[in-house]
Scaffold this motif. Structure first.
Motif, PDB file in Angstrom:
ATOM      1  N   GLY A   1      55.206  56.879  42.581  1.00 46.33           N
ATOM      2  CA  GLY A   1      55.728  55.638  42.021  1.00 46.33           C
ATOM      3  C   GLY A   1      54.651  54.776  41.396  1.00 46.33           C
ATOM      4  O   GLY A   1      53.595  54.557  41.979  1.00 46.33           O
ATOM      5  N   LEU A   2      54.927  54.263  40.181  1.00 41.11           N
ATOM      6  CA  LEU A   2      53.994  53.376  39.477  1.00 41.11           C
ATOM      7  C   LEU A   2      54.439  51.945  39.707  1.00 41.11           C
ATOM      8  O   LEU A   2      55.524  51.532  39.293  1.00 41.11           O
ATOM      9  N   VAL A   3      53.614  51.173  40.364  1.00 43.01           N
ATOM     10  CA  VAL A   3      53.959  49.813  40.765  1.00 43.01           C
ATOM     11  C   VAL A   3      54.046  48.907  39.546  1.00 43.01           C
ATOM     12  O   VAL A   3      53.199  48.967  38.645  1.00 43.01           O
ATOM     13  N   GLY A   4      55.080  48.070  39.520  1.00 46.30           N
ATOM     14  CA  GLY A   4      55.219  47.097  38.451  1.00 46.30           C
ATOM     15  C   GLY A   4      55.859  47.628  37.193  1.00 46.30           C
ATOM     16  O   GLY A   4      55.897  46.935  36.180  1.00 46.30           O
ATOM     17  N   VAL A   5      56.402  48.853  37.231  1.00 44.07           N
ATOM     18  CA  VAL A   5      57.047  49.465  36.075  1.00 44.07           C
ATOM     19  C   VAL A   5      58.466  49.830  36.459  1.00 44.07           C
ATOM     20  O   VAL A   5      58.734  50.232  37.601  1.00 44.07           O
ATOM     21  N   ALA A   6      59.394  49.719  35.512  1.00 47.81           N
ATOM     22  CA  ALA A   6      60.794  50.037  35.783  1.00 47.81           C
ATOM     23  C   ALA A   6      60.923  51.474  36.289  1.00 47.81           C
ATOM     24  O   ALA A   6      60.141  52.358  35.932  1.00 47.81           O
ATOM     25  N   ASP A   7      61.934  51.703  37.132  1.00 48.58           N
ATOM     26  CA  ASP A   7      62.092  53.006  37.776  1.00 48.58           C
ATOM     27  C   ASP A   7      62.204  54.152  36.791  1.00 48.58           C
ATOM     28  O   ASP A   7      61.747  55.260  37.044  1.00 48.58           O
ATOM     29  N   THR A   8      62.796  53.910  35.622  1.00 48.96           N
ATOM     30  CA  THR A   8      63.004  54.993  34.671  1.00 48.96           C
ATOM     31  C   THR A   8      61.702  55.561  34.128  1.00 48.96           C
ATOM     32  O   THR A   8      61.625  56.719  33.749  1.00 48.96           O
TER      33      THR A   8
ATOM     34  N   TYR B   1      48.243  50.235  37.675  1.00 51.05           N
ATOM     35  CA  TYR B   1      47.294  50.090  36.562  1.00 51.05           C
ATOM     36  C   TYR B   1      46.538  48.787  36.719  1.00 51.05           C
ATOM     37  O   TYR B   1      47.118  47.736  36.999  1.00 51.05           O
ATOM     38  N   ILE B   2      45.220  48.845  36.549  1.00 47.21           N
ATOM     39  CA  ILE B   2      44.374  47.663  36.687  1.00 47.21           C
ATOM     40  C   ILE B   2      43.686  47.400  35.357  1.00 47.21           C
ATOM     41  O   ILE B   2      42.818  48.172  34.929  1.00 47.21           O
ATOM     42  N   GLY B   3      44.113  46.341  34.697  1.00 48.21           N
ATOM     43  CA  GLY B   3      43.516  45.980  33.424  1.00 48.21           C
ATOM     44  C   GLY B   3      42.289  45.111  33.617  1.00 48.21           C
ATOM     45  O   GLY B   3      41.722  45.015  34.709  1.00 48.21           O
ATOM     46  N   ASN B   4      41.898  44.449  32.563  1.00 51.59           N
ATOM     47  CA  ASN B   4      40.671  43.656  32.595  1.00 51.59           C
ATOM     48  C   ASN B   4      40.931  42.258  32.052  1.00 51.59           C
ATOM     49  O   ASN B   4      40.138  41.710  31.303  1.00 51.59           O
ATOM     50  N   LYS B   5      42.068  41.687  32.445  1.00 52.24           N
ATOM     51  CA  LYS B   5      42.456  40.394  31.905  1.00 52.24           C
ATOM     52  C   LYS B   5      41.476  39.294  32.295  1.00 52.24           C
ATOM     53  O   LYS B   5      41.204  38.394  31.524  1.00 52.24           O
ATOM     54  N   ARG B   6      40.972  39.354  33.517  1.00 50.63           N
ATOM     55  CA  ARG B   6      40.116  38.269  34.020  1.00 50.63           C
ATOM     56  C   ARG B   6      38.641  38.645  34.031  1.00 50.63           C
ATOM     57  O   ARG B   6      37.813  37.929  34.553  1.00 50.63           O
ATOM     58  N   GLY B   7      38.322  39.787  33.478  1.00 50.76           N
ATOM     59  CA  GLY B   7      36.930  40.208  33.430  1.00 50.76           C
ATOM     60  C   GLY B   7      36.454  40.846  34.711  1.00 50.76           C
ATOM     61  O   GLY B   7      35.282  41.177  34.842  1.00 50.76           O
ATOM     62  N   ASP B   8      37.340  40.985  35.702  1.00 51.24           N
ATOM     63  CA  ASP B   8      36.939  41.623  36.949  1.00 51.24           C
ATOM     64  C   ASP B   8      37.813  42.850  37.163  1.00 51.24           C
ATOM     65  O   ASP B   8      38.713  43.142  36.383  1.00 51.24           O
TER      66      ASP B   8
END
Length: 851
Positions: free
Chosen positions: A196-203, A358-365
């Motif tokens: 399961g991918l957290v934060g994404v719709a089940d489909t 998924y971990i992006g880099n929105k806050r620079g950390d």
């Protein structure tokens, strides 16, 4: 036999041997371990066979063999780290494999200097097929930033649909690449095609783990000890580490279950049985558990998807809806109603669950937060969580890339590296001013520079500057001040230190202590007096005020702030804030209700601690020191370990305090720090005293004195005793040689210590007092011994009680059977609320329940 057949048999035999040599033995399931740069391979410290890498090389003319110029004391084995394959141009290894199998590839790096090669100039690109494993990778920078002597990078690669794997090393421009060891191990299929991918719709919210290539980031035996690769399951040679350095949550309890693990349909290679026999839960108080959670925090590379694997095995409860909890990744719900019994059907049956985020880099950390919280909405019988093991894997991105950036050393580490360079540069101004006893003191140049800045800042007319502060963990009790917050120390402290500590004005400090009223004094130390105070209306604090005539001054003041602002651990003190205004230097900590360990051992011969209680407090202190030595980004040597610097909070949790003399440890090119001798007589490492060379084993020696102090209930130095007994350490060593250690034991403990526990405890304590540091155990070994002693002592009792209470000691492994577990949940904590002791000191943690 027909004589004419003999030549034919000999011929066929020779042909068979030739063909066998032509096909390297890596083909098939046999694990392959290469000692790179070695002609003969060799055996490592565990007697595991490593072979030469020569026959697997392609374009070998672009590489050379080399031997490390230095031998780091913390190396786990000479093989494979003391030899290296150095690549001057693009060079590959080719391995025959099974085209339908997954494979684990491990790369071992020891960034020592090698003849004709400066390791700081090494930058590598490592690929396998179209997959990039490392790009612009500097083992030197990474090891410096993490304060590690050697590095291991592990990858799990999906089936190649090819009968060979090509592993390519390429140096970046005008540099060189290198590797010390390579492992190639067939991996059974342990991943699902729908995680399961957290934060994404089940489909669309699934990850195919079967076809994914990934890098192992963390592998933790939650609630348990380090598991050596030789004790791993499935022959995969994985290391499972202690989870405590990554914890960021409320107090927890570790459990050891005496249960047979029944894997049923789960492959045994998923995790060794020892992972499933240990676990971590919240504790006995449901009221606390409802309002708190358990969290682990991991530093990761940004802009990648991470597969987080949870290992579960219930061995206390046996019914559905007895323990139900939520699983969250970075505050996103991965699963709302985790019920281990519902998943497995019974006790002692392990399972694992995979979720991706998924971990992006929105806050620079880039941080990964793993959180478990009891689900009170479903009204389970017990408000609690349970976790046995945790793994974090980084998945390759759309460009078939797994490479992250080289880590950035902390500001403190960068200062130390600069100081190291200046100390060795004869043209450096600072280096000319920091020669102590003929040896350049590591790190002193940075402090001299800070003092110079401080003096310049205090010049008439200079702008003192201003700064903001953040309360530790954002606790509500440390609300923002309404008075002036000009930080007169911010220019000489790192940005992190200032941001992580609250700045108090001198007016606030005077209000808190009733203008430093002498009736508020609760202790006096080398830095100055300690006052009891109140801030923010009702928050009890301990205020440590510098004495201008004290030998401990600005160095200790700044060291304490710099150290404690970056350290967070259950068994280390934490700083609330500081004040520097005019000639005043003040440190502010949370008030410590139970005072020092020492005062509960022999103050007025009033013994208040049982043997089990003493073991629990020693275990807490050992965990704090073990974290300093191995768990932080860089090694930290306390340098003043003693019973007055081991404090007890209201819940009888031991915490290591007073970091004014602490030093960052040696870098990977050294095995010690040359520095002027400081410490407390009676606890001082004789090797450090003789050679002025400080190592983490100096703390181990001091802790050995503490162990005997706790066992014997007498001071480290007592001039009133006969000459041969004045020094506790010397007396203990003499008694050990004579076989009379039992005569030293505190009379209140005689007959109350089991023989096996006594032998293990005293043997470890004596080894701590060894004259040479190399002969002393590590703090990790000491911790393991103390915990084993506690397990021995609690085999009959079944549970361990904290002093004067029924509260179990935090993070202590104790066997708990079903009835004990239920009793723990049905009974809330019954902590002792004695009146404040006049000698109570401080804990320096804002809110223990909020951690």
């Amino acid at each position: 036999m027909n004589p004419g057949l003999i030549p034919l048999i000999v011929y066929l035999s020779l042909l068979f041997n030739t063909l066998s040599e032509a096909q390297p033995s890596s083909a098939g399931p046999r694990p392959l371990a290469l000692n790179c740069g070695s002609k003969d391979g060799g055996h490592d410290a565990d007697n595991r066979k490593w072979e030469s890498d020569d026959k697997y090389l392609v374009a070998a003319d672009k590489s050379v063999s080399s031997t490390a110029l230095t031998h780091e004391a913390s190396l786990c084995s000479d093989v494979p780290y003391m030899t290296a394959r150095i690549f001057k141009g693009e060079t590959s290894y080719k391995f025959n494999v099974n085209s339908t199998s997954r494979y684990i590839i491990r790369l071992h790096f020891y960034p020592s200097n090698y003849p004709d090669y400066n390791i700081s100039d090494s930058y590598s690109v490592v690929t396998t097929g179209t997959m990039t494993l490392l790009r612009n990778f500097s083992a030197f920078i990474t090891a410096e930033a993490l304060s590690q002597a050697y590095l291991i990078r592990e990858y799990s690669l999906a089936a190649f649909n090819s009968d060979s794997i090509t592993l390519t090393f390429k140096p970046a421009d005008k540099s060189f690449a290198f590797v010390n060891g390579i492992e190639l191990i067939t991996e059974p299929e342990l991943f699902d095609d729908k995680a399961g991918l957290v934060g994404v719709a089940d489909t669309a919210g699934t990850i195919d783990g079967v076809s994914s290539n990934m890098q192992t980031m963390f592998r933790l035996n939650v609630g348990g000890q380090y598991i050596h690769p030789k004790n791993d399951s499935g022959g995969l040679m994985r290391s499972w580490y202690d989870d405590m350095p990554y914890m960021f949550g409320a107090g927890t309890i570790s459990h050891v279950g005496n249960v047979t693990i029944d894997y049923k349909g789960l492959p045994e290679a998923t995790a060794p049985a020892d992972v499933y026999r240990t676990a971590r839960s919240q504790g006995p108080d449901p009221n606390i558990n409802k309002h708190s959670n358990v969290t682990w925090v991991f530093q990761v590379d940004a802009n990648f998807t991470y597969l987080v694997r949870f290992h579960f095995c219930e061995y206390h409860l046996e019914k559905i809806n007895q323990r139900v909890f939520k699983i969250l990744l970075n505050n996103e719900t991965a699963f709302n109603s985790a019920d281990i019994i519902a998943w497995t059907g019974g006790k002692g049956i392990p399972t694992r669950k995979d979720y991706a985020v998924y971990i992006g880099n929105k806050r620079g950390d880039a941080e990964l937060w793993v959180t478990l919280h009891t689900n009170i909405d479903l009204q389970p019988e017990f408000y609690d969580i349970l976790l046995n093991g945790l793994e974090v894997f980084k998945l390759s991105d759309a460009r078939s890339n797994l490479a992250g950036q080289n880590p950035v050393p902390s500001e403190m580490m960068q200062k130390q590296l600069i100081a190291n360079r200046e100390a060795h540069d004869p043209n450096s101004i600072c280096s000319k001013q920091v020669i102590v006893g003929g040896a350049a003191t590591v790190g002193v140049a940075a402090i001299v520079l800070l003092i110079m800045i401080r003096k310049k800042r205090r010049a008439p007319g200079s702008d003192p500057g201003s700064t903001s502060w953040l309360p530790v963990y954002g606790t509500s009790t440390a609300s923002k001040s309404t008075t002036s917050r000009k930080s007169h120390g911010s220019n000489s402290l790192s940005k992190d230190a200032v941001c992580n500590c609250r700045y108090f004005s001198l007016l606030e400090i005077k209000r808190a202590t009733n203008n430093f009223d002498e009736s508020k004094v609760i202790g006096v130390g080398g830095f100055g007096k300690v006052y009891k105070g109140v801030v923010d209306g009702n928050m009890m604090v301990a205020v440590k005020r510098s004495n201008p005539s004290s030998e401990q001054g600005v160095n200790e003041f700044m060291t304490e702030i710099e150290m404690l602002s970056k350290l967070r651990h259950r068994h280390l003190v934490s700083l609330i804030g500081f004040c520097e205004e005019g000639d005043e230097m003040v440190l502010v900590y949370d008030y410590m209700g139970k005072g020092t360990l020492r005062q509960h051992l022999y103050r007025g011969n009033k013994i208040t601690l049982s043997w089990i209680q003493r073991l629990e407090l020693l275990i807490g202190a050992a965990k704090g020191l073990h974290y300093l030595h191995t768990g932080a980004k860089y090694t930290i040597i306390h340098r003043d370990v003693k019973t007055t610097n081991i404090l007890c909070d209201d819940s009888w949790v031991a915490k290591v305090s007073d970091f004014g003399l602490s030093k960052t440890g040696p870098n990977m090119h050294q095995n010690h720090v040359s520095t002027v001798v400081k410490g407390s007589f009676g606890y001082l490492d004789p090797e450090y005293f003789r050679r002025q060379q400080l190592t983490e084993k100096s703390d181990v020696y001091s802790f050995g004195v503490v162990l005997f102090e706790v066992l014997c209930a007498r001071p480290a130095l007592n001039p009133s005793l006969p000459k041969e007994q004045v020094s506790l350490a010397d007396y203990a060593l003499q008694s050990a040689r004579k076989g009379t250690l039992e005569e030293m034991v505190d009379p209140h403990l005689k007959g109350k210590i089991k023989a096996e526990a006594f032998n293990n405890f005293t043997d470890c304590s004596i080894r701590c007092l060894s004259d040479h540091g190399m002969e002393r155990p590590s703090m990790g070994d000491v911790l393991w011994t103390l915990e084993s002693c506690l397990r021995i002592e609690t085999k009959v009792e079944g549970t361990t009680n904290s002093p004067k209470s029924s509260s179990p000691s935090d993070m202590v492994e104790v066997p708990i059977d079903n009835s004990d577990m239920i009793a723990m949940h049905l009974n809330t904590l019954n902590l002792d609320n004695d009146d404040d002791d006049d000698d109570a000191i401080f804990s320096q943690i804002v809110n223990p329940q909020g951690r």
